[in-house]
Design a protein around this motif. Structure first.
Motif, PDB file in Angstrom:
ATOM      1  N   VAL A 175      -5.760   0.654  -2.217  1.00  0.00           N
ATOM      2  CA  VAL A 175      -6.389   0.527  -1.545  1.00  0.00           C
ATOM      3  C   VAL A 175      -5.893  -0.235  -0.664  1.00  0.00           C
ATOM      4  O   VAL A 175      -5.059   0.269   0.607  1.00  0.00           O
ATOM      5  CB  VAL A 175      -8.308   0.142  -0.891  1.00  0.00           C
ATOM      6  CG1 VAL A 175      -8.528  -0.035   0.659  1.00  0.00           C
ATOM      7  CG2 VAL A 175      -8.984   1.682  -1.441  1.00  0.00           C
ATOM      8  N   LYS A 182      -5.957   6.459   0.181  1.00  0.00           N
ATOM      9  CA  LYS A 182      -7.488   7.074   0.380  1.00  0.00           C
ATOM     10  C   LYS A 182      -8.421   7.618  -1.219  1.00  0.00           C
ATOM     11  O   LYS A 182      -7.303   8.473  -2.724  1.00  0.00           O
ATOM     12  CB  LYS A 182      -7.387   8.251   0.880  1.00  0.00           C
ATOM     13  CG  LYS A 182      -7.582   7.884   2.431  1.00  0.00           C
ATOM     14  CD  LYS A 182      -8.295   7.032   3.084  1.00  0.00           C
ATOM     15  CE  LYS A 182      -7.646   7.398   4.638  1.00  0.00           C
ATOM     16  NZ  LYS A 182      -8.978   6.085   5.613  1.00  0.00           N
ATOM     17  N   GLN A 215     -17.949  -0.109  -3.823  1.00  0.00           N
ATOM     18  CA  GLN A 215     -18.590   0.642  -3.072  1.00  0.00           C
ATOM     19  C   GLN A 215     -18.119  -0.050  -1.762  1.00  0.00           C
ATOM     20  O   GLN A 215     -18.204  -0.608  -0.344  1.00  0.00           O
ATOM     21  CB  GLN A 215     -19.449   1.888  -2.485  1.00  0.00           C
ATOM     22  CG  GLN A 215     -18.210   2.663  -1.141  1.00  0.00           C
ATOM     23  CD  GLN A 215     -19.177   3.710  -1.595  1.00  0.00           C
ATOM     24  OE1 GLN A 215     -20.978   3.748  -1.174  1.00  0.00           O
ATOM     25  NE2 GLN A 215     -18.951   4.590  -1.051  1.00  0.00           N
ATOM     26  N   SER A 264     -14.249   1.600   2.106  1.00  0.00           N
ATOM     27  CA  SER A 264     -13.673   3.193   2.565  1.00  0.00           C
ATOM     28  C   SER A 264     -13.570   4.455   1.420  1.00  0.00           C
ATOM     29  O   SER A 264     -13.075   5.422   1.618  1.00  0.00           O
ATOM     30  CB  SER A 264     -11.861   2.943   2.860  1.00  0.00           C
ATOM     31  OG  SER A 264     -11.129   2.031   1.747  1.00  0.00           O
TER      32      SER A 264
END
Length: 244
Positions: free
Chosen positions: A28, A33, A48, A53
């Motif tokens: 990241v 992604k 998360q 993201s």
């Protein structure tokens, strides 16, 4: 030279803890992604929260059909790290059929299935890709009471070489990172006793076990264009263990 994965989607298995968890964070930071896959939903949710993201998927990769269904819904993947792994240790005379099935189901069978799905996607898009499999020094060196684990990691190395040959012409690179003992939380628990650690450390020229970021950095290098002429290779993060 800065490594930049902007515009790339990366899939990491075994992403909820240890090497996989830190790898997700690093990807990241490099602009990717990231889709994080692991069994434990709670650990994925905690990851998360740290990295909002990312996409998270709780899945049992040992289930072939379920894995196919899950991966068919995630869209395009440009970078793959097969990090999910399992070790069941003990003397060969005590190994059960269930032990063998469990270790091979995660360490090689699930890797074959996940890689198959990602390569099919890359070929359909005529897109280049980079895949890194987390193997082990145990793929090329015998370790006491590791017979099933060693066999599974030897299979990982053979699989990597084969698909690197098959798909290199399509711009798809496939490599291994082969660590020694790494000081994850689990690693510290298993190797904190000096009596247990000493025989292994005596075989490592650098005189210590590895840290998580040392594996992560090697994976990131192999995923990136900085290793654009490297495929079918093993990168040993082992302090020189196999040189002894």
């Amino acid at each position: 030279m800065e490594i930049n994965f902007h515009g790339k989607r990366a899939l990491v298995t075994g992403a909820s803890q240890g090497i996989g968890r830190e790898l997700v964070k690093k990807l990241v930071l490099c602009g990717a992604k990231v889709i994080a896959v692991a069994r434990n939903q709670q650990l994925l949710e905690s990851l998360q929260k740290e990295v909002p993201s990312i996409e998270i998927i709780a899945a049992d990769l040992s289930n072939w059909k379920n894995t196919e269904e899950v991966l068919s819904k995630i869209g395009n993947v440009d970078l793959l790290v097969n990090n999910a792994g399992l070790a069941i240790l003990g003397p060969l005379t005590e190994v059960t059929e269930e032990d063998v099935d469990k270790v091979f189901a995660i360490n090689i069978k699930s890797m074959i299935n996940v890689t198959k799905q990602v390569i099919k996607n890359l070929l359909a898009r005529k897109a280049p890709g980079s895949i890194v499999n987390i193997s082990s020094q145990a793929s090329v060196a015998g370790l006491a009471n590791h017979s099933v684990y060693c066999a599974s990691k030897g299979a990982v190395d053979a699989f990597t070489r084969s698909i690197a040959l098959d798909y290199g012409r399509h711009g798809i690179r496939v490599n291994n990172v082969n660590p020694t003992v790494i000081m994850t939380d689990m690693g510290r628990l298993g190797w904190s006793d000096p009596k247990v650690a000493a025989p292994m450390l005596d075989r490592i020229p650098l005189g210590r076990f590895g840290e998580v970021d040392e594996v992560v950095n090697s994976v990131i290098f192999l995923l990136s264009d900085m290793s654009s002429m490297t495929t079918g290779s093993n990168v040993y993060v082992d302090g020189g263990y196999i040189a002894v």
